[in-house]
Design an enzyme around this catalytic site. Structure first.
Site, PDB file in Angstrom:
ATOM      1  N   GLN A   1       0.829  -1.208   0.000  1.00  0.00           N
ATOM      2  CA  GLN A   1       0.000   0.000   0.000  1.00  0.00           C
ATOM      3  C   GLN A   1       0.857   1.250   0.000  1.00  0.00           C
ATOM      4  O   GLN A   1       0.568   2.225  -0.696  1.00  0.00           O
ATOM      5  CB  GLN A   1      -0.899  -0.003   1.240  1.00  0.00           C
TER       6      GLN A   1
ATOM      7  N   HIS B   1     -53.708  17.289  -6.324  1.00  0.00           N
ATOM      8  CA  HIS B   1     -53.306  15.876  -6.280  1.00  0.00           C
ATOM      9  C   HIS B   1     -54.538  14.998  -6.069  1.00  0.00           C
ATOM     10  O   HIS B   1     -54.709  13.968  -6.732  1.00  0.00           O
ATOM     11  CB  HIS B   1     -52.305  15.635  -5.132  1.00  0.00           C
TER      12      HIS B   1
ATOM     13  N   GLU C   1     -10.352   1.980   3.144  1.00  0.00           N
ATOM     14  CA  GLU C   1     -10.567   1.589   1.756  1.00  0.00           C
ATOM     15  C   GLU C   1     -10.339   0.083   1.610  1.00  0.00           C
ATOM     16  O   GLU C   1     -11.155  -0.631   1.025  1.00  0.00           O
ATOM     17  CB  GLU C   1      -9.587   2.358   0.868  1.00  0.00           C
ATOM     18  N   HIS C   2      -9.224  -0.397   2.137  1.00  0.00           N
ATOM     19  CA  HIS C   2      -8.902  -1.827   2.136  1.00  0.00           C
ATOM     20  C   HIS C   2      -8.758  -2.296   3.580  1.00  0.00           C
ATOM     21  O   HIS C   2      -8.052  -1.658   4.369  1.00  0.00           O
ATOM     22  CB  HIS C   2      -7.588  -2.111   1.416  1.00  0.00           C
TER      23      HIS C   2
ATOM     24  N   ASP D   1      -6.487  -5.775  -6.104  1.00  0.00           N
ATOM     25  CA  ASP D   1      -6.020  -4.665  -6.931  1.00  0.00           C
ATOM     26  C   ASP D   1      -5.927  -5.053  -8.399  1.00  0.00           C
ATOM     27  O   ASP D   1      -6.072  -4.204  -9.278  1.00  0.00           O
ATOM     28  CB  ASP D   1      -4.639  -4.196  -6.460  1.00  0.00           C
TER      29      ASP D   1
ATOM     30  N   HIS E   1       2.213   3.046  -3.249  1.00  0.00           N
ATOM     31  CA  HIS E   1       1.309   3.780  -4.139  1.00  0.00           C
ATOM     32  C   HIS E   1       1.717   5.239  -4.254  1.00  0.00           C
ATOM     33  O   HIS E   1       1.744   5.807  -5.345  1.00  0.00           O
ATOM     34  CB  HIS E   1      -0.129   3.696  -3.638  1.00  0.00           C
TER      35      HIS E   1
END
Length: 432
Positions: free
Chosen positions: A259, A419, A326-327, A360, A262
Site C-alpha cells: 500500500q 393531487h 478503503e482496504h 487490486d 502507491h
C-alpha cells in the site's frame, strides 16, 4: 518504523485526529484546483495543452490518440503481459456480470403494479491515473463494468508519457475494452474537461476513477458546480490490517508496503492486540522496504502511517469501523468470528493468503473504492455505478378503485387538492 499508539490511552479527540487523512486545512489544494478548472472552463483545449506542458512536461500536437496508434502500442508489449491482462479482464468481467439483474414486477395491491428497470448512463468519463505509477488495472476496473452496463459512450482520460503517447499496457486494456480513442489529459484539468466539455473532449454525465488529492478535489468541485456526477471521493489509497499472534509478520509487512508504494500520501495502518506482533512487523518493514525500487515513496508513506495496540479484537474492530478503511485485511486464523463485526470498509481480504494485491489486479472485485472514511457511506465501483434504475407503475380500472380513496385522503390531509382531484376525476369517470 511505524509509530505505535495505545488505543486505551488515547482520548476521543486524539483518536479522531489519528484517523484524519487526505486533508487540506489551508485550502491550498482547493484554490489550485478551482483555478485549473476555471481555466479549462474558460479556455477549453488551449488550457489543456498548456497544463499538459506545465505538469506533464509534454508538448502535444493533439489531445488524443486513436485506434491505429492504440493498436500499435498494444502490440508492442510481451505475450506474457498480454495474457496477465486478459486473465484479469476475464475475472473482473465474470464478477461484475453477475451484478446486472432484472428485477421482478410487484403487485402492491390488486391492479397496482410497480417495478424498476435499469438504464445505462449514456456518457461516462473514466480517469486512469498515470502519475508516479501507470495503472492499467484501473482502466479494467472502470471499463469492464461500463461495458457490461451498456454505456453508449466511454470517454477515457490518461496523462501522456514523456513521448506524448500512452503506456503499452494501457493500450492493450483499450484493445480488450474496445476503446478507440484515449484523451492524453491528466490531473484536475482532465476532470474539468470531462465535466464542462471542450472543443475536443466531450462533456460526460458521470466521472469515474481514483487519483491524487488534486483529482479528488476536482471531482468534488465539479459535482457541486455542474450537472456531472462522480462515482465517489477516491483519493490517496489506504489499508488497515488487523493482526494477532497468529499472523505472519512477513506477510503483514509486505501488505503494508504494497500500500505504501502507491504514493507518499498513502496510509498503511496496523492494528493488533499483540505488542510482539507489532514489533516483529516493524522489524520486517525495515528489511523489506530497502529492496523496493520505490523505497523513498514507501518510506514517506510509512512515516505517514502508524500502528495501534488494542486490548482485544473487539477494540480493533471498533477502531476499524470508525476509520472506515478503503482496504481492510483480517490477517487472522479465526477471521470468520470477526467478519460479522465489519460495518465500514471498501473491500475486505480474509486470512493469511489473501493479500490486497489480488483485489487490486485480478481476483475480480473492483479496486476503485472510497477512501478517507467515505466507506461509511459509499460502496466501491460496480455495474450499479454505471446505471440508473427507473421506477415504473401501471394501474388498471380495478387498481384505481383500490388505491384511489387512500390517495385522496392523503392528498387532502397534506392540503394538495389538485393531487386529490387527479384521482377523483378518474374515480368519477364511469367509462374508466
Amino acid at each position: 518504523m511505524l509509530n505505535t499508539y495505545n488505543y486505551n490511552e488515547l482520548s476521543r479527540e486524539a483518536l479522531n485526529q489519528l484517523m484524519l487523512r487526505n486533508t487540506d486545512p489551508a485550502h491550498t489544494i482547493q484554490e489550485t484546483v478551482e483555478s485549473i478548472i476555471q481555466s479549462v472552463r474558460n479556455n477549453g483545449d488551449t488550457a489543456l495543452f498548456d497544463f499538459t506542458e506545465q505538469f506533464d512536461k509534454v508538448k502535444l500536437e493533439k489531445l488524443y490518440i486513436e485506434e491505429d496508434e492504440i493498436q500499435s502500442l498494444a502490440s508492442g508489449i510481451g505475450r506474457e503481459q498480454q495474457r496477465a491482462l486478459e486473465i484479469a479482464f476475464n475475472n473482473i468481467y465474470k464478477f461484475h456480470q453477475q451484478q446486472l439483474r432484472k428485477e421482478k414486477k410487484i403487485d402492491t395491491m390488486q391492479g397496482v403494479t410497480c417495478w424498476r428497470e435499469a438504464r445505462p448512463i449514456e456518457r461516462v468519463g473514466l480517469y486512469v491515473p498515470g502519475g508516479s505509477a501507470v495503472l492499467p488495472s484501473t482502466f479494467l476496473m472502470l471499463g469492464v463494468p461500463a461495458r457490461i452496463a451498456g454505456c453508449k459512450e466511454i470517454v477515457v482520460c490518461c496523462p501522456p508519457q514523456v513521448n506524448g503517447l500512452i503506456n503499452g499496457y494501457i493500450a492493450y486494456c483499450a484493445y480488450l475494452l474496445k476503446i478507440k480513442r484515449i484523451y492524453l489529459i491528466g490531473g484536475a484539468q482532465a476532470i474539468g474537461a470531462m465535466a464542462y466539455g471542450t472543443a475536443t473532449v466531450p462533456k460526460v454525465d458521470k466521472i469515474f476513477g481514483p487519483g491524487n488529492q488534486f483529482v479528488t478535489k476536482a471531482k468534488t468541485i465539479v459535482q457541486a458546480t455542474t450537472n456531472t456526477a462522480i462515482d465517489m471521493p477516491a483519493g490517496p489509497s489506504e489499508v488497515l490490517i488487523i493482526a494477532d499472534k497468529t499472523s505472519n509478520p512477513i506477510y503483514v509487512a509486505a501488505d503494508l508496503l504494497a500500500q505504501a508504494e502507491h504514493g507518499k500520501d498513502s496510509q498503511a495502518v496496523l492494528v493488533s492486540d499483540s505488542k510482539s506482533m507489532i514489533e516483529q512487523v516493524n522489524e520486517e518493514l525495515a528489511k523489506q522496504v530497502e529492496v523496493l525500487p520505490r523505497v523513498e515513496i514507501a518510506k514517506s508513506a510509512i512515516a505517514n502511517s502508524y500502528a495501534l495496540f488494542c486490548h482485544d479484537l473487539t477494540e480493533a474492530m471498533s477502531f476499524s469501523n470508525a476509520y472506515a478503511p478503503e482496504h481492510l485485511i483480517l490477517a487472522l486464523d479465526d477471521w470468520r468470528s470477526v467478519v460479522n463485526k465489519i460495518t465500514n470498509a471498501g473491500s475486505v481480504f480474509l486470512g493469511h493468503l489473501t493479500p490486497e494485491s489480488v483485489g487490486d489486479y485480478a481476483s475480480g472485485t473492483n479496486h476503485t473504492l472510497p477512501t478517507s472514511a467515505y466507506a461509511k457511506a459509499y460502496a466501491g465501483v460496480s455495474v450499479d455505478s454505471f446505471i440508473k434504475k427507473i421506477t415504473f407503475q401501471h394501474i388498471t380500472p380495478v387498481g384505481i378503485k383500490q388505491i384511489g380513496p387512500t390517495v385522496e385522503i392523503l392528498a387532502e390531509l397534506e392540503g394538495l387538492h389538485a393531487h386529490k382531484n387527479a384521482v377523483t376525476v378518474r374515480l368519477n369517470n364511469k367509462e374508466a
